[in-house]
Design a protein around this motif. Structure first.
Motif, short mmCIF file in Angstrom:
data_model
loop_
_atom_site.label_atom_id
_atom_site.label_comp_id
_atom_site.label_asym_id
_atom_site.label_seq_id
_atom_site.Cartn_x
_atom_site.Cartn_y
_atom_site.Cartn_z
N PRO A 26 36.26 49.63 71.38
CA PRO A 26 35.40 48.50 71.75
C PRO A 26 35.86 47.86 73.05
CG PRO A 26 35.98 48.41 69.42
CD PRO A 26 36.84 49.49 70.03
N HIS A 27 34.89 47.61 73.93
CA HIS A 27 35.22 47.06 75.25
C HIS A 27 34.10 46.14 75.67
CE1 HIS A 27 35.97 47.83 79.80
NE2 HIS A 27 36.56 46.72 79.40
N SER A 28 34.44 44.86 75.87
CA SER A 28 33.42 43.85 76.12
C SER A 28 33.64 43.17 77.47
CB SER A 28 33.43 42.81 74.99
OG SER A 28 32.44 41.83 75.19
N PRO A 29 33.30 43.87 78.56
CA PRO A 29 33.39 43.22 79.87
C PRO A 29 32.16 42.35 80.15
CG PRO A 29 32.57 45.45 80.14
CD PRO A 29 32.83 45.26 78.66
N HIS A 30 32.09 41.76 81.31
CA HIS A 30 30.97 40.89 81.65
C HIS A 30 29.64 41.64 81.56
CE1 HIS A 30 28.54 37.94 83.77
NE2 HIS A 30 28.14 38.90 84.58
N GLU A 31 29.63 42.91 81.96
CA GLU A 31 28.39 43.66 82.07
C GLU A 31 27.87 44.20 80.73
OE1 GLU A 31 31.19 44.41 83.62
OE2 GLU A 31 30.87 43.87 85.72
N ASP A 32 28.69 44.13 79.66
CA ASP A 32 28.32 44.81 78.42
C ASP A 32 28.97 44.11 77.23
OD1 ASP A 32 27.42 46.57 76.53
OD2 ASP A 32 28.30 48.35 77.44
N ALA A 33 28.22 43.23 76.58
CA ALA A 33 28.80 42.38 75.54
C ALA A 33 29.39 43.17 74.38
CB ALA A 33 27.74 41.42 75.03
N TRP A 34 28.71 44.24 73.93
CA TRP A 34 29.19 45.02 72.80
C TRP A 34 29.38 46.49 73.19
CZ3 TRP A 34 25.53 42.65 68.53
CH2 TRP A 34 26.11 41.45 68.08
N GLY A 35 29.95 46.70 74.35
CA GLY A 35 30.13 48.06 74.85
C GLY A 35 31.36 48.73 74.30
N ALA A 36 31.63 49.93 74.82
CA ALA A 36 32.78 50.70 74.38
C ALA A 36 33.23 51.63 75.49
CB ALA A 36 32.45 51.52 73.13
N THR A 37 34.52 51.93 75.50
CA THR A 37 35.07 53.02 76.30
C THR A 37 35.20 54.21 75.36
OG1 THR A 37 36.26 51.57 77.82
CG2 THR A 37 37.08 53.83 77.58
N ARG A 38 34.64 55.36 75.75
CA ARG A 38 34.58 56.53 74.87
C ARG A 38 35.31 57.70 75.55
NH1 ARG A 38 29.01 58.04 72.84
NH2 ARG A 38 30.01 58.29 70.81
N LEU A 39 36.42 58.11 74.96
CA LEU A 39 37.23 59.19 75.51
C LEU A 39 36.81 60.51 74.87
CD1 LEU A 39 40.76 57.54 75.12
CD2 LEU A 39 39.08 57.16 76.93
N PRO A 40 36.43 61.52 75.66
CA PRO A 40 36.06 62.81 75.06
C PRO A 40 37.25 63.46 74.37
CG PRO A 40 36.14 62.96 77.46
CD PRO A 40 36.30 61.51 77.12
N VAL A 41 36.99 64.05 73.20
CA VAL A 41 38.04 64.71 72.42
C VAL A 41 37.45 65.96 71.78
CG1 VAL A 41 37.54 63.32 70.36
CG2 VAL A 41 39.80 64.40 70.61
N CYS A 42 38.27 66.97 71.63
CA CYS A 42 37.87 68.19 70.93
C CYS A 42 38.97 68.57 69.95
CB CYS A 42 37.64 69.33 71.93
SG CYS A 42 37.26 70.91 71.15
#
Length: 338
Positions: A26-42
């Motif tokens: 979960p990542h909530s910067p100014h531009e995205d109240a309920w955003g996320a940083t998503r790291l690709p994984v396999c």
């Protein structure tokens, strides 16, 4: 008491087959109240066997590993392995997107944040999840680096020192199996906050690399990276033994950066003019280059000097330097026991 993380995984680390997905933070910067940083994984798994963790993009401006691991995800058939691979090809995604060594989100060098903080910034949350969840699943780690945009380095596989002799031997043997032109022991002057130092503390057989640099992609080192990863996977028993190919017998010679004397730092702001090519033999006290004054070009340039005997292993890529920038790195024959 276990640390509580907000990171969620869309893959099942215990499921057979090939899965691709994301580690979501979960990542909530100014531009995205309920955003996320998503790291690709396999995750690629085929029954019982060892687990290898493969990582690239720890620094966003180091590219060969990112390409090689993406290719591995696309091409590797689960039926061809024994055990499990956990692949993170863009570990520090914000830095990868920006093409920078450090994260543009929190300004941190992810590779100086282990063991992380699950309640900290994005970089700290990533390394906390690795430390608390991913590393305990593993038997071996391969973390693929290059010199990035600030250094040009001789292509090499890197040994992270381990205090236990048996663990050190495991690391050396796995690094030699990678089969880079050089094998170099790098302790980062005892820095404990790196991915490989944390992996050694977790008991993992640990392999690092430095795949050239200059902030670009070298076809030769990309080929080396592709081959080296498969060599290590064959060495630990995840791929069959005949998947390994060996070309560099010289890699059996082990070098090290001989402590602080191995680094040449800029003594002033200016333009660095190096005196030697990578691989040249150099001596302590020999002039490593000149720093030219850009504000008063009528002044004589200031010389800087090597502090150790060895070969020139790394050299600063941009000509412009500020006081304290690393201008050159020397590697010398390893003085410890193996």
């Amino acid at each position: 008491m276990a640390r509580i993380s907000t990171v969620s995984a869309s893959v099942d680390f215990e499921q057979d087959g090939k899965q691709t997905g994301y580690l979501t933070i979960p990542h909530s910067p100014h531009e995205d109240a309920w955003g996320a940083t998503r790291l690709p994984v396999c995750v690629i798994r085929n029954g019982a066997g060892p687990t290898a963790i493969l990582m690239a993009g720890n620094h966003g401006d180091e590219y060969e590993g990112q390409i090689a691991l993406g290719e591995l995800i696309r091409t590797l058939d689960p039926a061809g392995i024994s055990g499990r691979l956990i692949i993170l090809p863009a570990l520090n995604l914000p830095a990868v997107v920006a093409g920078r060594r450090t994260s543009p989100v929190d300004g941190l060098n992810l590779n100086r944040t282990f063991p992380g903080d699950p309640a900290g910034s994005i970089s700290q949350q990533i390394t906390a999840y690795l430390s608390d969840v991913i590393y305990p699943l593993g038997d071996a780690l391969v973390d693929l680096h290059s010199g990035g945009s600030s250094l040009d380095i001789l292509p090499s596989a890197i040994v992270e020192p381990a205090s236990d002799p048996a663990h050190m031997r495991r690391n050396v043997e796995a690094v030699m199996a990678f089969d880079a032109p050089l094998t170099v022991v790098i302790s980062n002057l005892g820095e404990p906050r790196t991915s490989t130092a944390a992996a050694v503390r977790a008991g993992l057989t640990t392999v690092g690399t430095e795949m050239a640099g200059q902030g670009t992609v070298s076809r030769e080192t990309l080929a080396l990276c592709r081959r080296g990863v498969r060599n290590v996977l064959a060495h630990v028993g995840i791929l069959p033994a005949d998947a390994a190919t060996r070309h560099n017998e010289s890699a059996r010679t082990v070098l090290e950066i001989p402590g602080s004397a191995g680094y040449v730092y800029a003594t002033r702001d200016g333009i660095f003019e190096g005196a030697h090519a990578l691989g040249d033999s150099v001596q302590a006290g020999q002039q490593a280059g000149l720093i030219h004054d850009i504000h008063a070009p009528w002044r004589e340039p200031e010389p800087v000097f090597y502090g150790a005997n060895g070969i020139l292993f790394g050299r600063r890529q941009p000509g412009r330097v500020t006081h304290g920038n690393c201008c050159a790195v020397v590697a010398a024959p390893y003085a410890g026991d193996l």
